[in-house]
Scaffold this motif. Sequence first.
Motif, mmCIF file in Angstrom:
data_model
loop_
_atom_site.group_PDB
_atom_site.id
_atom_site.type_symbol
_atom_site.label_atom_id
_atom_site.label_comp_id
_atom_site.label_asym_id
_atom_site.label_seq_id
_atom_site.Cartn_x
_atom_site.Cartn_y
_atom_site.Cartn_z
ATOM 1 N N UNK A 1 95.617 102.117 18.049
ATOM 2 C CA UNK A 1 96.488 103.190 18.557
ATOM 3 C C UNK A 1 96.646 103.156 20.081
ATOM 4 N N UNK A 2 96.327 102.014 20.664
ATOM 5 C CA UNK A 2 96.640 101.747 22.078
ATOM 6 C C UNK A 2 96.709 100.234 22.253
ATOM 7 N N UNK A 3 97.369 99.777 23.299
ATOM 8 C CA UNK A 3 97.535 98.345 23.512
ATOM 9 C C UNK A 3 96.269 97.663 23.974
ATOM 10 N N UNK A 4 96.240 96.302 23.971
ATOM 11 C CA UNK A 4 95.070 95.564 24.455
ATOM 12 C C UNK A 4 94.727 95.903 25.907
ATOM 13 N N UNK A 5 95.745 96.182 26.729
ATOM 14 C CA UNK A 5 95.491 96.642 28.102
ATOM 15 C C UNK A 5 95.199 98.144 28.025
ATOM 16 N N UNK A 6 93.932 98.513 28.237
ATOM 17 C CA UNK A 6 93.528 99.924 28.054
ATOM 18 C C UNK A 6 92.528 100.309 29.139
ATOM 19 N N UNK A 7 93.038 100.435 30.367
ATOM 20 C CA UNK A 7 92.183 100.827 31.489
ATOM 21 C C UNK A 7 92.445 102.301 31.814
ATOM 22 N N UNK A 8 91.824 102.786 32.866
ATOM 23 C CA UNK A 8 92.059 104.180 33.273
ATOM 24 C C UNK A 8 93.402 104.355 33.976
ATOM 25 N N UNK A 9 93.982 103.233 34.420
ATOM 26 C CA UNK A 9 95.291 103.281 35.089
ATOM 27 C C UNK A 9 96.389 103.157 34.035
ATOM 28 N N UNK A 10 96.974 104.270 33.649
ATOM 29 C CA UNK A 10 97.982 104.273 32.594
ATOM 30 C C UNK A 10 99.195 103.424 32.911
ATOM 31 N N UNK A 11 99.647 103.454 34.181
ATOM 32 C CA UNK A 11 100.834 102.675 34.562
ATOM 33 C C UNK A 11 100.585 101.176 34.409
ATOM 34 N N UNK A 12 99.338 100.737 34.721
ATOM 35 C CA UNK A 12 98.985 99.317 34.590
ATOM 36 C C UNK A 12 98.987 98.912 33.117
ATOM 37 N N UNK A 13 98.466 99.795 32.262
ATOM 38 C CA UNK A 13 98.464 99.527 30.807
ATOM 39 C C UNK A 13 99.895 99.376 30.295
ATOM 40 N N UNK A 14 100.747 100.336 30.691
ATOM 41 C CA UNK A 14 102.145 100.293 30.243
ATOM 42 C C UNK A 14 102.834 99.017 30.719
#
Length: 524
Positions: free
Chosen positions: A444-457
């Motif tokens: 339920x979230x992408x492989x990029x899952x850090x605290x920085x939401x913009x970076x994940x997106x």
Amino acid sequence: MEAPKPEEISHPPMDQLQGLEYCIDSNPSWGEAIALGFQHYILALGTAVMIPSFLVPLMGGSNDDKVRVVQTLLFVEGINTLIQTLFGTRLPTVIGGSWAFMVPIISIIHDSSLQAIPDPHARFLNTMRATQGALIVASSVQIILGYSQLWAICSRFFSPLGMAPVIALVGFGLFDKGFPVVGRCVEIGVPMLILFVAFSQYLKQFQTKKLPILERFALLISTTVIWAYAHLLTASGAYKHSPDLTQTHCRTDKANLISSAPWIKIPYPLQWGAPTFDAGHAFGMMAAVFVSLVESTGAYKAAARLASATPPPAHVLSRGIGWQGIGILLDGLFGTVTGSTVSVENVGLLGSTRVGSRRVIQISAGFMIFFSMLGKFGALFASIPFTIFAAVYCVFFGIVASVGLSFLQFTNMNSMRNLFITGVSLFLGLSIPEYFREYTAAALHGPAHTKAGWFNDFLNTIFLSSPTVALIIAVFLDNTLDYKDSARDRGMPWWVKFRTFKGDSRNEEFYTLPFNLDRFFPPS
């Protein structure tokens, strides 16, 4: 028996696709052009209804809100299509809503500050305004890359070998929008697919007054027949005891569009209120705008081939990207809930009908604007079940993909270097996004899952796009792997003459701006 001559074994490469009835600047009769334009409008409805139907309920919107968003999206699609065909690349391309914006938009929907709003309608309005703000800021990516000619400079690193996987995956990368959606209602989807192929391919010789009516209007005829059949199944109570999901995909009365649509409603800028701006939302959206840029680049090159035009010169491509950025700005101002890109299915329809006329697409833009204002009539056509659209996507996405593969005719496919680059970029272009999709579905979230939401997106959006992954891999390998000694193998002797406007005399015929505007914007 004599040995066959070389020309009898292979086919010579051709600059322009042959066998088209009308090319980019030749036009069918007005009656035929209007009917073909209406057909392109009907096809564009699929994405224009699917995207709001998925996103608006998540935002807290009602059926009334969904209808207004669909109308707004169609209205802006019409404006953007007219702008692109008049002042952009001038290719016969419909500019429609894009699936590439799903990740950042869903991220905005799930923003904790918006989720905390208790009233659903207030949450919908605030989420819409946040999406608008992100789109307005992110549109600057395409506007700057386009009008500064930076994308034209970047395109100098492209070759037929590097672009073939990109264009192919513009079509193949949308495989999840094809038969997986058909399978949700096979009793409608499979007959639609069979009927469309029968009309457009096997019965294409059938003519009325020297017009191949079944080939030219296969989409309209088969859609009418299957829509009537679906309505008959609905009215007869065939789905009365079916699960809710089956009813949603099969019934013709589940869209809730006609009852909610006003008779007349003209969309206008800032109709949802003043946009709100958030740096994190905007950065995530910028990745989607870049993905839209890459996908559109591939689609423009496919459209040029299916319109029997030469590949667009670098400055024309960059000009089109700049206007597309203006289109995304308009999406943000009007509130369409998503950004713009070239409609891949409409590019495929050019090949199926063998009509690549620019006028036909401009007429379809007129239909989009007209029916978006006449709510009830537009809603009637928009209530066609998604499964019917998915069935023809199987054909149209495949046509676009095969156009991409046709660029390999200008390269040496007996070279191990070329086989390596083509195979690896095609495979990873499909495999990496599939990994991201499967991971997201399970976690339920992408492989990029850090605290920085913009970076994940940013990362999740880039690597969910097959053409973008293919561009990164193919262009990198093509420009770093033995590139100095392989210009001929890469197809550069053929490609180089289309880089500049004056490199080929046919460019003036296809890409000159109307109203003598080239005096003010001289081609490079």
